[in-house]
Design a protein around this motif. Structure first.
Motif, PDB file in Angstrom:
ATOM      1  N   SER A  23     -44.477 -34.427 -14.887  1.00  0.00           N
ATOM      2  CA  SER A  23     -45.159 -35.489 -15.641  1.00  0.00           C
ATOM      3  C   SER A  23     -46.378 -34.936 -16.376  1.00  0.00           C
ATOM      4  CB  SER A  23     -45.586 -36.614 -14.693  1.00  0.00           C
ATOM      5  OG  SER A  23     -46.447 -36.113 -13.678  1.00  0.00           O
ATOM      6  N   ALA A  24     -47.093 -33.981 -15.751  1.00  0.00           N
ATOM      7  CA  ALA A  24     -48.263 -33.383 -16.411  1.00  0.00           C
ATOM      8  C   ALA A  24     -47.831 -32.533 -17.598  1.00  0.00           C
ATOM      9  CB  ALA A  24     -49.052 -32.538 -15.414  1.00  0.00           C
ATOM     10  N   ARG A  25     -46.726 -31.804 -17.456  1.00  0.00           N
ATOM     11  CA  ARG A  25     -46.232 -30.991 -18.578  1.00  0.00           C
ATOM     12  C   ARG A  25     -45.841 -31.877 -19.751  1.00  0.00           C
ATOM     13  NH1 ARG A  25     -43.160 -28.465 -14.461  1.00  0.00           N
ATOM     14  NH2 ARG A  25     -41.187 -29.166 -15.373  1.00  0.00           N
ATOM     15  N   GLU A  26     -45.184 -32.982 -19.466  1.00  0.00           N
ATOM     16  CA  GLU A  26     -44.766 -33.884 -20.537  1.00  0.00           C
ATOM     17  C   GLU A  26     -45.978 -34.502 -21.227  1.00  0.00           C
ATOM     18  OE1 GLU A  26     -42.213 -36.592 -18.527  1.00  0.00           O
ATOM     19  OE2 GLU A  26     -40.424 -35.343 -18.758  1.00  0.00           O
ATOM     20  N   ALA A  27     -46.977 -34.891 -20.440  1.00  0.00           N
ATOM     21  CA  ALA A  27     -48.165 -35.524 -21.025  1.00  0.00           C
ATOM     22  C   ALA A  27     -48.915 -34.572 -21.945  1.00  0.00           C
ATOM     23  CB  ALA A  27     -49.087 -36.017 -19.908  1.00  0.00           C
ATOM     24  N   LEU A  28     -48.876 -33.273 -21.635  1.00  0.00           N
ATOM     25  CA  LEU A  28     -49.590 -32.286 -22.449  1.00  0.00           C
ATOM     26  C   LEU A  28     -48.725 -31.705 -23.564  1.00  0.00           C
ATOM     27  CD1 LEU A  28     -51.487 -30.385 -19.619  1.00  0.00           C
ATOM     28  CD2 LEU A  28     -52.520 -31.764 -21.428  1.00  0.00           C
ATOM     29  N   GLY A  29     -47.455 -32.083 -23.611  1.00  0.00           N
ATOM     30  CA  GLY A  29     -46.570 -31.552 -24.638  1.00  0.00           C
ATOM     31  C   GLY A  29     -46.127 -30.131 -24.373  1.00  0.00           C
ATOM     32  N   ILE A  30     -46.061 -29.743 -23.100  1.00  0.00           N
ATOM     33  CA  ILE A  30     -45.655 -28.384 -22.731  1.00  0.00           C
ATOM     34  C   ILE A  30     -44.136 -28.310 -22.656  1.00  0.00           C
ATOM     35  CG2 ILE A  30     -45.684 -26.682 -20.862  1.00  0.00           C
ATOM     36  CD1 ILE A  30     -48.493 -27.670 -20.176  1.00  0.00           C
ATOM     37  N   LYS A  31     -43.563 -27.371 -23.397  1.00  0.00           N
ATOM     38  CA  LYS A  31     -42.116 -27.161 -23.391  1.00  0.00           C
ATOM     39  C   LYS A  31     -41.848 -25.749 -22.881  1.00  0.00           C
ATOM     40  CE  LYS A  31     -41.464 -30.221 -27.361  1.00  0.00           C
ATOM     41  NZ  LYS A  31     -41.010 -30.309 -28.781  1.00  0.00           N
ATOM     42  N   LEU A  32     -41.156 -25.654 -21.747  1.00  0.00           N
ATOM     43  CA  LEU A  32     -40.907 -24.346 -21.151  1.00  0.00           C
ATOM     44  C   LEU A  32     -39.646 -23.683 -21.680  1.00  0.00           C
ATOM     45  CD1 LEU A  32     -41.769 -25.068 -17.409  1.00  0.00           C
ATOM     46  CD2 LEU A  32     -43.249 -24.179 -19.214  1.00  0.00           C
ATOM     47  N   GLU A  33     -38.766 -24.442 -22.319  1.00  0.00           N
ATOM     48  CA  GLU A  33     -37.493 -23.904 -22.777  1.00  0.00           C
ATOM     49  C   GLU A  33     -37.696 -22.704 -23.704  1.00  0.00           C
ATOM     50  OE1 GLU A  33     -38.326 -27.020 -22.723  1.00  0.00           O
ATOM     51  OE2 GLU A  33     -36.924 -27.891 -21.275  1.00  0.00           O
ATOM     52  N   GLY A  34     -37.119 -21.579 -23.324  1.00  0.00           N
ATOM     53  CA  GLY A  34     -37.193 -20.388 -24.145  1.00  0.00           C
ATOM     54  C   GLY A  34     -38.507 -19.640 -24.068  1.00  0.00           C
ATOM     55  N   ASN A  35     -39.466 -20.155 -23.287  1.00  0.00           N
ATOM     56  CA  ASN A  35     -40.772 -19.517 -23.177  1.00  0.00           C
ATOM     57  C   ASN A  35     -40.910 -18.780 -21.843  1.00  0.00           C
ATOM     58  OD1 ASN A  35     -41.782 -20.421 -25.722  1.00  0.00           O
ATOM     59  ND2 ASN A  35     -42.056 -22.456 -24.848  1.00  0.00           N
ATOM     60  N   VAL A  36     -42.003 -18.063 -21.712  1.00  0.00           N
ATOM     61  CA  VAL A  36     -42.246 -17.224 -20.542  1.00  0.00           C
ATOM     62  C   VAL A  36     -43.288 -17.891 -19.647  1.00  0.00           C
ATOM     63  CG1 VAL A  36     -43.236 -15.022 -19.789  1.00  0.00           C
ATOM     64  CG2 VAL A  36     -41.625 -15.080 -21.701  1.00  0.00           C
ATOM     65  N   VAL A  37     -43.064 -17.839 -18.334  1.00  0.00           N
ATOM     66  CA  VAL A  37     -44.012 -18.373 -17.365  1.00  0.00           C
ATOM     67  C   VAL A  37     -44.483 -17.232 -16.469  1.00  0.00           C
ATOM     68  CG1 VAL A  37     -44.354 -19.914 -15.391  1.00  0.00           C
ATOM     69  CG2 VAL A  37     -43.015 -20.684 -17.362  1.00  0.00           C
ATOM     70  N   ILE A  38     -45.795 -17.032 -16.406  1.00  0.00           N
ATOM     71  CA  ILE A  38     -46.387 -16.031 -15.515  1.00  0.00           C
ATOM     72  C   ILE A  38     -47.291 -16.762 -14.527  1.00  0.00           C
ATOM     73  CG2 ILE A  38     -47.915 -14.034 -15.328  1.00  0.00           C
ATOM     74  CD1 ILE A  38     -46.989 -13.137 -18.056  1.00  0.00           C
ATOM     75  N   ILE A  39     -46.984 -16.620 -13.259  1.00  0.00           N
ATOM     76  CA  ILE A  39     -47.762 -17.260 -12.199  1.00  0.00           C
ATOM     77  C   ILE A  39     -48.518 -16.172 -11.444  1.00  0.00           C
ATOM     78  CG2 ILE A  39     -47.663 -18.682 -10.116  1.00  0.00           C
ATOM     79  CD1 ILE A  39     -45.074 -19.887 -11.212  1.00  0.00           C
ATOM     80  N   ASP A  40     -49.837 -16.153 -11.614  1.00  0.00           N
ATOM     81  CA  ASP A  40     -50.661 -15.156 -10.940  1.00  0.00           C
ATOM     82  C   ASP A  40     -51.129 -15.719  -9.599  1.00  0.00           C
ATOM     83  OD1 ASP A  40     -51.938 -12.799 -10.493  1.00  0.00           O
ATOM     84  OD2 ASP A  40     -53.376 -12.982 -12.138  1.00  0.00           O
ATOM     85  N   GLU A  41     -51.589 -14.827  -8.724  1.00  0.00           N
ATOM     86  CA  GLU A  41     -51.956 -15.217  -7.356  1.00  0.00           C
ATOM     87  C   GLU A  41     -50.811 -16.012  -6.730  1.00  0.00           C
ATOM     88  OE1 GLU A  41     -54.662 -14.079  -5.884  1.00  0.00           O
ATOM     89  OE2 GLU A  41     -55.269 -13.088  -7.735  1.00  0.00           O
ATOM     90  N   ALA A  42     -49.588 -15.530  -6.947  1.00  0.00           N
ATOM     91  CA  ALA A  42     -48.392 -16.312  -6.624  1.00  0.00           C
ATOM     92  C   ALA A  42     -48.083 -16.362  -5.137  1.00  0.00           C
ATOM     93  CB  ALA A  42     -47.180 -15.758  -7.383  1.00  0.00           C
ATOM     94  N   HIS A  43     -48.833 -15.649  -4.315  1.00  0.00           N
ATOM     95  CA  HIS A  43     -48.621 -15.790  -2.869  1.00  0.00           C
ATOM     96  C   HIS A  43     -48.930 -17.223  -2.428  1.00  0.00           C
ATOM     97  CE1 HIS A  43     -52.945 -14.921  -3.232  1.00  0.00           C
ATOM     98  NE2 HIS A  43     -53.077 -15.642  -2.146  1.00  0.00           N
ATOM     99  N   ASN A  44     -49.681 -17.958  -3.260  1.00  0.00           N
ATOM    100  CA  ASN A  44     -50.019 -19.353  -2.957  1.00  0.00           C
ATOM    101  C   ASN A  44     -49.000 -20.350  -3.495  1.00  0.00           C
ATOM    102  OD1 ASN A  44     -52.781 -19.134  -1.785  1.00  0.00           O
ATOM    103  ND2 ASN A  44     -53.248 -18.197  -3.752  1.00  0.00           N
ATOM    104  N   ILE A  45     -47.980 -19.899  -4.204  1.00  0.00           N
ATOM    105  CA  ILE A  45     -47.218 -20.832  -5.030  1.00  0.00           C
ATOM    106  C   ILE A  45     -46.489 -21.905  -4.221  1.00  0.00           C
ATOM    107  CG2 ILE A  45     -45.158 -19.364  -5.142  1.00  0.00           C
ATOM    108  CD1 ILE A  45     -46.610 -21.651  -7.900  1.00  0.00           C
ATOM    109  N   MET A  46     -45.914 -21.546  -3.073  1.00  0.00           N
ATOM    110  CA  MET A  46     -45.199 -22.554  -2.299  1.00  0.00           C
ATOM    111  C   MET A  46     -46.152 -23.597  -1.718  1.00  0.00           C
ATOM    112  SD  MET A  46     -42.043 -20.504  -0.502  1.00  0.00           S
ATOM    113  CE  MET A  46     -43.014 -19.109   0.047  1.00  0.00           C
ATOM    114  N   ASP A  47     -47.311 -23.143  -1.252  1.00  0.00           N
ATOM    115  CA  ASP A  47     -48.325 -24.090  -0.794  1.00  0.00           C
ATOM    116  C   ASP A  47     -48.846 -24.928  -1.956  1.00  0.00           C
ATOM    117  OD1 ASP A  47     -48.131 -23.191   1.808  1.00  0.00           O
ATOM    118  OD2 ASP A  47     -49.774 -21.756   1.609  1.00  0.00           O
ATOM    119  N   ALA A  48     -48.955 -24.299  -3.132  1.00  0.00           N
ATOM    120  CA  ALA A  48     -49.450 -25.030  -4.307  1.00  0.00           C
ATOM    121  C   ALA A  48     -48.501 -26.152  -4.692  1.00  0.00           C
ATOM    122  CB  ALA A  48     -49.645 -24.078  -5.480  1.00  0.00           C
TER     123      ALA A  48
END
Length: 892
Positions: free
Chosen positions: A360-385
């Motif tokens: 819902s936050a991505r849609e509200a901001l107009g973020i489109k992930l299709e075809g783009n790159v996602v880099i998640i830093d400090e990713a040891h937290n990602i599942m808890d996040a």
């Protein structure tokens, strides 16, 4: 951990990653891995570990931006080839003219854009040099002053505006039709402007979405982003000046930082509300067509020129969130909404975890992930996040407060509420009453915590007949929570004495309730609801929603993006990310890499202390160190641990940090150490204090204050007062998973030795962990049985199949439990070595650290620094190793 084959041709010409410094070998290895994942694309995933102090952020920037600019130039050439292909059969001279014109047109647009941005940079630099800044118009502070409130206009729920032509999934559907039309004209929302009143029209280009855990980490990333210089995104030989042998200009990275209204709002009457939920509701309320005093900063037809200036200023200056706020304030245009106009032309978009992880936050901001790159830093937290983003809780005291506010609101406006408004307010009251009754009843039971039945929560007052989806949608559309809480705050402010300070905004309890109700609508198989009595004297109880699996919530990201990179300093062990974030992804699509450290091997000494005396089998030794829950209270073992720390402090210079499994156990150990020993003239605690100045982390205490005093005792011991002559440095007793175990820098003298006491396993008997283990076992078994080759879906599986699946599922659950422990250990270990010239000793005090199962879950650079067979050599061996290690460093 074996590394998957990288999709980069080793025989190809070495890539120039445009690193601003001479990169180390481990940095080159890391950058090649990132580049390979992005180049492969097609849903490729990289799980990459690079220890803290190895320049991970800069390596991510250089590899990702090098790939992006190379990709853009390739796309440029591909576009020309496509043009030539479409003109097949035409005379060569016509094709040449067409290609030349297209090349000139594309290059002209690029040069004009870069020239415009350069003028902005020059202007900003000139103003900085003159020290006077821009002459910005200031917001009329009178808008923020207290004024007479029209209660009915401000807080009454009148007839709701409706637009049948607005799709229900449009994130801007809460805005009025007029506002949506204005946003459309500035290139925001679903409809894009057909023409802009600006020659710098932006095309939607491929992007890198970079996310990290905290605001400060994103700011640091942007600071690093300003270091390297990258070649232009068009072929250099097409740029004016390069053909005559001149050096083509560099192209500044187009970066846009996204954040919440709470950090970006420049309307003083909204920003002063404080809480994010109240700010969100008030902001959207001011966009409604019937709203009095509509927000003057909203991008519209009148300030279109300022909106475009905002976009260009963002592209020209590589701003962070504070800069965005100032740019918007100077141009008198809302940075939260105006930043969306920069998204289409951006190359890098930085944003915090919640804005990426919530659909819902991505849609509200107009973020489109299709075809783009996602880099998640400090990713040891990602599942808890992911779990935290979807977590929700509500307390009995909050529900009682909500019931009180609803009563006040209905008393004032009840007779004016008509139709649906009257029904929905009554339904919300029933839900509040039902949850209140359940929690009040549970407060009288003997159990302090447990799992709550979602159906039982709403069985009172007829609340089980209410459609929660419709109620939640109504509350969002009508802004009911904002209106009720706003009216309550208004009444409190009126009733406050004139001499009192300005009344604080009421706690947004209705927004908290709505978040919890939203959690109740999630799939019951993916989450659990827990109740827990709060410590006395609060006499309160709370309900909490816990997301058990991040798989479904993360799947929309993994399935949409061209490539996903999870990067961190301590990602080991890797299996959980594969099994719980990408369970259906083929192994060929996952690249894993655990980089070594940039320090030389001689700068690290890792020792496993299995027992106080030498023993070929520490597991059977009577004096073995094993801090399991059953054995950790053994007084003799705790005293031996104290003697070990005393001896370590006598050899290690400067700072020693000791991590314990929990705050409760740290308190228990300190109490034992402080007790007098019958056969010894001094207690363990007194012996420690004679060696070093002792500090201790406390639950709920100020970590900043403790860290400051600890640092001062090491760096400026004379400021600590008349210390004993035998004291050298300081000792810090901390907790794994505590404030000191993550994000704190114990570099150089602050962390010459890190001691880990035991394995900090979570409490497996807690309701939360019981639910997690049960979920992993059941979901894994179901997946295995459904995927077994040759098994008829309609047939009853054989007992062998069931038994094998159940055994595998139990093992996976045990691994998940152990991995959670080891991730916390690895984070604590990583606090010490922070740069190439740093050095430290790591002492792992527990015989289980000597087992192969545990050692394989340590980072590769830690395993590489382990002294072979150290677990059998006891305290005497450790002292010899530490003496030799620090003696060799005295000349540094």
């Amino acid at each position: 951990m074996a590394m998957e084959t990288l999709n980069v041709n080793a025989d190809a010409q070495p890539l120039d990653f445009h690193h601003p410094f001479t990169p180390y070998d481990v940095q080159i290895e890391f950058m090649r891995a990132v580049y390979g994942v992005l180049e492969e694309g097609n849903g490729q995933v990289g799980i990459l570990e690079s220890p803290t102090g190895t320049g991970k952020s800069l390596s991510l920037i250089c590899s990702a931006l090098t790939w992006l600019r190379t990709h853009k130039r390739s796309a440029y050439e591909s576009g020309l080839q496509e043009t030539a292909k479409n003109m097949a059969g035409e005379p060569d001279w016509m094709i040449d003219i067409a290609l030349r014109r297209k090349r000139e047109e594309l290059t002209r647009k690029w040069e004009e854009r870069e020239a415009r941005l350069e003028r902005i940079r020059a202007r900003e630099k000139m103003m900085e040099e003159k020290g006077r800044g821009s002459k910005r118009q200031r917001v009329d502070e009178g808008r923020a002053r207290k004024k007479e409130v029209d209660e009915e206009r401000e807080f009454w729920i009148g007839e709701m505006d409706g637009d049948d032509d607005v799709p229900s999934d449009d994130p801007l559907s809460m805005l009025s039709k007029e506002t949506r039309e204005l946003m459309s004209r500035v290139g925001m929302g679903r409809a894009q402007a057909e023409e802009e009143e600006d020659e710098g029209e932006q095309e939607d280009e491929i992007k890198i979405y970079y996310t990290s855990r905290t605001h400060s980490q994103l700011t640091q990333f942007i600071s690093e982003l300003r270091r390297p210089v990258f070649p232009p995104s068009v072929p250099a030989d097409t740029i004016s000046g390069s053909k005559e042998g001149g050096k083509p200009p560099a192209e500044t990275v187009k970066q846009v930082p996204l954040s919440s209204r709470q950090k970006l709002c420049i309307n003083p009457s909204v920003a002063r509300l404080g809480s994010l939920s109240a700010i969100n509701d008030r902001c959207t309320e001011l966009q409604q067509s019937k709203s009095k005093g509509r927000c003057a900063f909203m991008p519209n037809a009148e300030n279109l020129k300022e909106t475009h200036k905002f976009r260009d200023a963002v592209f020209a200056t590589l701003p962070d969130i504070e800069d965005m706020h100032q740019i918007g304030k100077g141009l008198q245009v809302c940075p939260y909404y105006a930043s969306r106009t920069a998204i289409p032309g951006a190359e890098v978009i930085t944003l915090p975890y919640p804005l990426l992880l919530q659909k819902s936050a991505r849609e509200a901001l107009g973020i489109k992930l299709e075809g783009n790159v996602v880099i998640i830093d400090e990713a040891h937290n990602i599942m808890d996040a992911v779990a935290n983003v979807y977590a929700a809780e509500v307390r009995l005291s909050e529900l009682r407060r909500a019931r009180q506010m609803l009563g006040v609101y209905v008393k004032r406006f009840g007779k004016k509420l008509k139709g649906e408004n009257r029904v929905m307010v009554a339904q919300l009251g029933k839900v509040v009453e039902s949850l209140t009754d359940w929690l009040a009843g549970s407060l009288q039971t003997k159990a302090d915590q447990g799992i709550a039945d979602a159906n039982a929560l709403l069985k009172h007052r007829g609340a089980d007949q209410i459609n929660l989806y419709e109620l939640i949608k109504y509350i969002h559309d009508s802004k009911l929570a904002y209106k009720v809480e706003g009216y309550a705050a208004h009444i409190e402010e009126q009733d406050s004495a004139p001499t009192e300070s300005k009344a604080k905004a009421s706690t947004p309890v209705l927004h908290t309730l709505v978040s919890f109700l939203t959690a109740l609508t999630n799939l019951s198989t993916e989450g659990r609801i827990f109740f827990e009595k709060l410590p006395r004297p609060s006499s309160d109880i709370k309900l909490s929603y816990l997301l058990l699996s991040p798989t479904h919530a993360f799947s929309s990201i993994a399935q949409s993006a061209r490539a996903v990179v999870l990067a961190g300093g301590t990602m080991s062990p890797f299996d959980d990310y594969k099994g719980h974030l990408f369970p259906t992804l083929p192994p060929a699509k996952i690249t894993t890499l655990s980089c070594g450290h940039v320090i030389p091997p001689s700068n690290l000494c890792v020792w496993t202390l299995g027992s106080s005396r030498p023993s070929n089998n520490p597991a059977l030794a009577p004096d073995a160190f094993e801090f399991s829950f059953q054995k950790r209270s053994d007084r003799a073992m705790v005293q031996q641990l104290g003697l070990a720390v005393v001896n370590i402090c006598s050899v290690v210079p400067d700072g020693v940090v000791v991590f314990f499994p929990s705050y409760g156990y740290l308190d228990q150990v300190v109490t034992m150490w402080q007790a007098a020993e019958p056969a010894a003239p001094k207690s363990i605690w007194e012996r420690l204090a004679a060696r070093k100045v002792v500090f201790r982390e406390t639950k709920g205490g100020s970590s900043d204050e403790v860290l400051q005093e600890y640092t001062q005792a090491i760096m400026s011991p004379e400021k600590q007062g008349p210390a004993k002559s035998t004291q050298t440095g300081a000792l810090l007793l901390s907790v794994v998973g505590g404030k000191m175990s993550e994000g704190i820098n114990f570099s150089d003298r602050l962390g010459r030795c890190v001691v880990i006491v035991g394995l900090p396993y979570p409490n497996i008997n807690s309701p939360e962990w019981k639910a997690r283990i049960e979920y992993i076992e059941s979901s894994t078994a179901s997946r295995l049985l459904g995927a077994e080759p040759g098994l008829n879906a309609d047939a009853e599986p054989s007992m062998t199949s069931k038994e094998q699946a159940q055994a595998t599922a139990k093992q996976e659950a045990r691994d998940f439990y152990e991995n959670a422990c080891m991730r916390a250990v690895n984070q604590s270990i990583g606090r010490a070595i922070r740069h190439r010239n740093d050095y430290a000793a790591i002492v792992l005090v527990d015989r289980r650290f000597g087992t192969e199962r545990i050692q394989t879950k340590l980072p590769g650079w830690i395993r590489g620094g382990m002294v072979e067979g150290s677990e059998t050599k006891g305290m005497q061996g450790l002292m010899g190793a530490l003496n030799g290690f620090f003696r060799s460093k005295r000349g540094l």
